[in-house]
Motif scaffolding. Sequence first.
Motif, PDB file in Angstrom:
ATOM      1  N   LEU A  12       0.853  -1.182   0.000  1.00 20.81           N
ATOM      2  CA  LEU A  12       0.000   0.000   0.000  1.00 20.81           C
ATOM      3  C   LEU A  12       0.895   1.239   0.000  1.00 20.81           C
ATOM      4  CD1 LEU A  12      -2.818   1.295   0.216  1.00 20.81           C
ATOM      5  CD2 LEU A  12      -2.575   1.231   2.693  1.00 20.81           C
ATOM      6  N   LEU A  13       0.874   1.972  -1.113  1.00 18.28           N
ATOM      7  CA  LEU A  13       1.642   3.210  -1.218  1.00 18.28           C
ATOM      8  C   LEU A  13       0.698   4.358  -0.871  1.00 18.28           C
ATOM      9  CD1 LEU A  13       3.483   2.585  -4.638  1.00 18.28           C
ATOM     10  CD2 LEU A  13       3.930   1.560  -2.387  1.00 18.28           C
ATOM     11  N   TYR A  14       1.028   5.116   0.166  1.00 18.26           N
ATOM     12  CA  TYR A  14       0.115   6.174   0.583  1.00 18.26           C
ATOM     13  C   TYR A  14       0.858   7.505   0.703  1.00 18.26           C
ATOM     14  CZ  TYR A  14       1.898   5.740   5.422  1.00 18.26           C
ATOM     15  OH  TYR A  14       2.698   5.721   6.533  1.00 18.26           O
ATOM     16  N   GLY A  15       0.052   8.574   0.654  1.00 17.27           N
ATOM     17  CA  GLY A  15       0.637   9.906   0.724  1.00 17.27           C
ATOM     18  C   GLY A  15      -0.059  10.851  -0.237  1.00 17.27           C
TER      19      GLY A  15
ATOM     20  N   ILE B 296       2.256  -7.639 -12.111  1.00 20.08           N
ATOM     21  CA  ILE B 296       2.105  -6.410 -11.333  1.00 20.08           C
ATOM     22  C   ILE B 296       0.711  -5.850 -11.605  1.00 20.08           C
ATOM     23  CG2 ILE B 296       3.075  -4.145 -10.788  1.00 20.08           C
ATOM     24  CD1 ILE B 296       5.025  -6.492 -10.356  1.00 20.08           C
ATOM     25  N   VAL B 297      -0.067  -5.661 -10.542  1.00 20.81           N
ATOM     26  CA  VAL B 297      -1.425  -5.126 -10.668  1.00 20.81           C
ATOM     27  C   VAL B 297      -1.539  -3.888  -9.789  1.00 20.81           C
ATOM     28  CG1 VAL B 297      -3.886  -5.557 -10.309  1.00 20.81           C
ATOM     29  CG2 VAL B 297      -2.399  -7.402 -11.140  1.00 20.81           C
ATOM     30  N   LEU B 298      -1.918  -2.782 -10.394  1.00 21.68           N
ATOM     31  CA  LEU B 298      -2.108  -1.527  -9.655  1.00 21.68           C
ATOM     32  C   LEU B 298      -3.593  -1.337  -9.365  1.00 21.68           C
ATOM     33  CD1 LEU B 298      -1.252   1.276  -8.554  1.00 21.68           C
ATOM     34  CD2 LEU B 298      -1.483   2.137 -10.893  1.00 21.68           C
ATOM     35  N   ILE B 299      -3.929  -1.233  -8.091  1.00 16.61           N
ATOM     36  CA  ILE B 299      -5.289  -0.885  -7.679  1.00 16.61           C
ATOM     37  C   ILE B 299      -5.226   0.546  -7.168  1.00 16.61           C
ATOM     38  CG2 ILE B 299      -7.248  -1.485  -6.224  1.00 16.61           C
ATOM     39  CD1 ILE B 299      -6.206  -4.334  -6.115  1.00 16.61           C
ATOM     40  N   ASP B 300      -5.612   1.475  -8.031  1.00 21.21           N
ATOM     41  CA  ASP B 300      -5.449   2.900  -7.758  1.00 21.21           C
ATOM     42  C   ASP B 300      -6.578   3.419  -6.871  1.00 21.21           C
ATOM     43  OD1 ASP B 300      -3.694   4.941  -8.082  1.00 21.21           O
ATOM     44  OD2 ASP B 300      -4.106   5.290 -10.194  1.00 21.21           O
ATOM     45  N   GLU B 301      -6.226   4.368  -5.994  1.00 25.18           N
ATOM     46  CA  GLU B 301      -7.186   5.021  -5.100  1.00 25.18           C
ATOM     47  C   GLU B 301      -7.973   3.998  -4.286  1.00 25.18           C
ATOM     48  OE1 GLU B 301      -8.508   9.089  -6.526  1.00 25.18           O
ATOM     49  OE2 GLU B 301      -8.704   7.893  -8.360  1.00 25.18           O
ATOM     50  N   PHE B 302      -7.232   3.131  -3.632  1.00 23.00           N
ATOM     51  CA  PHE B 302      -7.801   2.053  -2.837  1.00 23.00           C
ATOM     52  C   PHE B 302      -8.639   2.588  -1.680  1.00 23.00           C
ATOM     53  CE2 PHE B 302      -7.273  -1.805  -0.051  1.00 23.00           C
ATOM     54  CZ  PHE B 302      -7.842  -2.703  -0.923  1.00 23.00           C
TER      55      PHE B 302
ATOM     56  N   ASN C  12      -4.495   8.070  -0.640  1.00 21.86           N
ATOM     57  CA  ASN C  12      -4.086   9.366  -0.099  1.00 21.86           C
ATOM     58  C   ASN C  12      -4.189   9.400   1.421  1.00 21.86           C
ATOM     59  OD1 ASN C  12      -5.716  10.651  -2.948  1.00 21.86           O
ATOM     60  ND2 ASN C  12      -3.514  10.730  -2.633  1.00 21.86           N
ATOM     61  N   PHE C  13      -4.130   8.243   2.057  1.00 24.79           N
ATOM     62  CA  PHE C  13      -4.127   8.209   3.518  1.00 24.79           C
ATOM     63  C   PHE C  13      -2.959   9.036   4.058  1.00 24.79           C
ATOM     64  CE2 PHE C  13      -6.212   3.909   2.884  1.00 24.79           C
ATOM     65  CZ  PHE C  13      -7.455   4.320   3.331  1.00 24.79           C
ATOM     66  N   LYS C  14      -3.137   9.561   5.277  1.00 26.27           N
ATOM     67  CA  LYS C  14      -2.102  10.412   5.875  1.00 26.27           C
ATOM     68  C   LYS C  14      -1.120   9.629   6.742  1.00 26.27           C
ATOM     69  CE  LYS C  14      -5.116  14.466   5.859  1.00 26.27           C
ATOM     70  NZ  LYS C  14      -5.864  15.436   6.682  1.00 26.27           N
ATOM     71  N   ASP C  15      -1.604   8.572   7.397  1.00 31.11           N
ATOM     72  CA  ASP C  15      -0.717   7.775   8.252  1.00 31.11           C
ATOM     73  C   ASP C  15      -1.322   6.388   8.448  1.00 31.11           C
ATOM     74  OD1 ASP C  15      -2.690   7.978  10.361  1.00 31.11           O
ATOM     75  OD2 ASP C  15      -1.881   9.958  10.832  1.00 31.11           O
ATOM     76  N   GLU C  16      -0.578   5.511   9.127  1.00 33.83           N
ATOM     77  CA  GLU C  16      -1.026   4.130   9.295  1.00 33.83           C
ATOM     78  C   GLU C  16      -2.240   4.021  10.202  1.00 33.83           C
ATOM     79  OE1 GLU C  16       1.488   0.842   9.896  1.00 33.83           O
ATOM     80  OE2 GLU C  16       3.100   1.582   8.605  1.00 33.83           O
TER      81      GLU C  16
ATOM     82  N   ARG D  54      -3.871  -7.926   5.763  1.00 32.78           N
ATOM     83  CA  ARG D  54      -3.456  -8.539   4.497  1.00 32.78           C
ATOM     84  C   ARG D  54      -2.500  -7.645   3.699  1.00 32.78           C
ATOM     85  NH1 ARG D  54      -8.296 -10.751   5.928  1.00 32.78           N
ATOM     86  NH2 ARG D  54      -8.646 -12.931   5.284  1.00 32.78           N
ATOM     87  N   ILE D  55      -2.236  -6.457   4.183  1.00 38.94           N
ATOM     88  CA  ILE D  55      -1.278  -5.558   3.542  1.00 38.94           C
ATOM     89  C   ILE D  55       0.128  -5.936   3.997  1.00 38.94           C
ATOM     90  CG2 ILE D  55      -0.559  -3.170   3.192  1.00 38.94           C
ATOM     91  CD1 ILE D  55      -3.340  -3.735   2.093  1.00 38.94           C
ATOM     92  N   GLY D  56       0.992  -6.296   3.055  1.00 33.89           N
ATOM     93  CA  GLY D  56       2.343  -6.707   3.420  1.00 33.89           C
ATOM     94  C   GLY D  56       3.199  -5.574   3.944  1.00 33.89           C
ATOM     95  N   ASP D  57       3.060  -4.392   3.343  1.00 30.35           N
ATOM     96  CA  ASP D  57       3.867  -3.249   3.752  1.00 30.35           C
ATOM     97  C   ASP D  57       3.146  -1.965   3.365  1.00 30.35           C
ATOM     98  OD1 ASP D  57       5.930  -1.852   4.835  1.00 30.35           O
ATOM     99  OD2 ASP D  57       7.441  -2.433   3.361  1.00 30.35           O
ATOM    100  N   CYS D  58       3.086  -1.028   4.295  1.00 28.24           N
ATOM    101  CA  CYS D  58       2.545   0.308   4.025  1.00 28.24           C
ATOM    102  C   CYS D  58       3.722   1.261   3.836  1.00 28.24           C
ATOM    103  CB  CYS D  58       1.668   0.787   5.182  1.00 28.24           C
ATOM    104  SG  CYS D  58       0.189  -0.212   5.434  1.00 28.24           S
ATOM    105  N   ILE D  59       3.799   1.877   2.677  1.00 30.54           N
ATOM    106  CA  ILE D  59       4.964   2.684   2.312  1.00 30.54           C
ATOM    107  C   ILE D  59       4.525   4.128   2.102  1.00 30.54           C
ATOM    108  CG2 ILE D  59       6.802   2.989   0.608  1.00 30.54           C
ATOM    109  CD1 ILE D  59       6.586  -0.055   0.077  1.00 30.54           C
ATOM    110  N   GLU D  60       5.082   5.009   2.907  1.00 30.31           N
ATOM    111  CA  GLU D  60       4.663   6.412   2.896  1.00 30.31           C
ATOM    112  C   GLU D  60       5.475   7.242   1.906  1.00 30.31           C
ATOM    113  OE1 GLU D  60       4.016  10.213   5.935  1.00 30.31           O
ATOM    114  OE2 GLU D  60       5.131   8.440   6.599  1.00 30.31           O
ATOM    115  N   TYR D  61       4.778   7.900   0.991  1.00 27.75           N
ATOM    116  CA  TYR D  61       5.395   8.845   0.052  1.00 27.75           C
ATOM    117  C   TYR D  61       5.293  10.254   0.626  1.00 27.75           C
ATOM    118  CZ  TYR D  61       6.294   5.605  -3.767  1.00 27.75           C
ATOM    119  OH  TYR D  61       6.807   4.590  -4.540  1.00 27.75           O
ATOM    120  N   GLN D  62       6.408  10.985   0.583  1.00 32.48           N
ATOM    121  CA  GLN D  62       6.474  12.312   1.184  1.00 32.48           C
ATOM    122  C   GLN D  62       6.262  13.411   0.150  1.00 32.48           C
ATOM    123  OE1 GLN D  62       6.961  12.776   4.430  1.00 32.48           O
ATOM    124  NE2 GLN D  62       7.552  10.703   5.073  1.00 32.48           N
ATOM    125  N   GLU D  63       5.873  14.588   0.639  1.00 31.54           N
ATOM    126  CA  GLU D  63       5.885  15.768  -0.216  1.00 31.54           C
ATOM    127  C   GLU D  63       7.313  15.996  -0.713  1.00 31.54           C
ATOM    128  OE1 GLU D  63       3.524  17.596  -1.271  1.00 31.54           O
ATOM    129  OE2 GLU D  63       1.836  17.591   0.148  1.00 31.54           O
TER     130      GLU D  63
END
Length: 376
Positions: free
Chosen positions: A171-174, A233-239, A278-282, A296-305
């Motif tokens: 899960l890529l969030y930010g 590779i499957v992208l599920i956008d705006e989860f 676009n979540f802000k935090d875990e 079921r999320i293996g890793d939550c990875i935060e993208y920064q401004e």
Amino acid sequence: MIDKIVIFKGSKKDFEKMVNEKVCKSTEIVTFMELIQYYNKQIRQNDSASNDDWIARKRNIKNCIVRADDYASVLEHAISNFVNIITLNSNVENLFVHNPPKRVLESLKSEYSNIIEYKYSKYNKIDRSKLKNIYNCMNNNIIGQKKCKKQIIASLYKLLAKRKEKPVVLLLYGPSGVGKTKTAKIISESLGGNLLRIQFSMMQSQESYNYIFGGEHSRSSFAKELQSRETNIVLIDEFDKVNTIFYNAFYEMFDEGKFVDTNYEVDLKNCVFICTSNFKDENEIKEKLGPAMFSRIGDCIEYQELKKEEKEMIINKYYVEIIKELKKDEINIIEKTNIKCWFINNADRYDNIRILKNKMEKAIFERLTEELILKN
């Protein structure tokens, strides 16, 4: 009568490649759509007691090809009568079937199980050399997000070490426009195919329910798109924007690498699911997704401004890309302007890189329009 059946599950590109390898170009090829036309003519002849002998004649067909797109072009009776349509007054030597719905598959297995050969897309597996290539591609194409790149490579490394074939779920969030979607595209392209991108922000209606859980065979569906993917590779956008009732559909898929709906059953072992949000935090992720999905999320990875200097690097890079596409007189006009300098000096105005690029492109082409089109 059918002599041999090849059922292929996988991408359109791989199916066409297989057909080209197995079928000589000079050999006769008949499509499923042609057989439907022939079938309909014969049914009409029977109903009207016509004497068109050519319709009733037995034909010998060397190769018949049924493409995945064909199912969406036919009515329900064509799926129910699939075998009859193929064999009505026809002897088929080789039948090639791409991604058949369950009813088509079951009808073929029921009558011809002993002559069916199964073929599948062979998706590139991730090894250490591919991981290095993915990392280099991310560094060359995504500015900033150094920590994210490292986390992604570490998560993908699990596919090398695991004996099980369970998918990897990231899960890529930010904030928007900082490289999340582009990351998924780069990983997919590095593994040799176009990215399968599912846009979840639109999944709110009854039509969306049918898309996820399966409806009419003629409609597009999540399973149908998964079956035709070019890479693992499957992208599920705006989860974060999907209705939570749809999460039930993903539990087995994320746990075991299998997705089943009304019409299809898809093997997704060793798949990498990249979900963006676009979540802000875990804490917000846990609250919105709920414990069953979050586990079921293996890793939550935060993208920064992006930092100001990183935005300046993007501006310089994109400016060069635009200039390369222009003619000499157009380049001369733009290089005399302060467009690039203005965007560099005002980089902090933009948090979304997509918007920044669009604005810069707009400024360049508006200037060219003024100078070369509107000016007397």
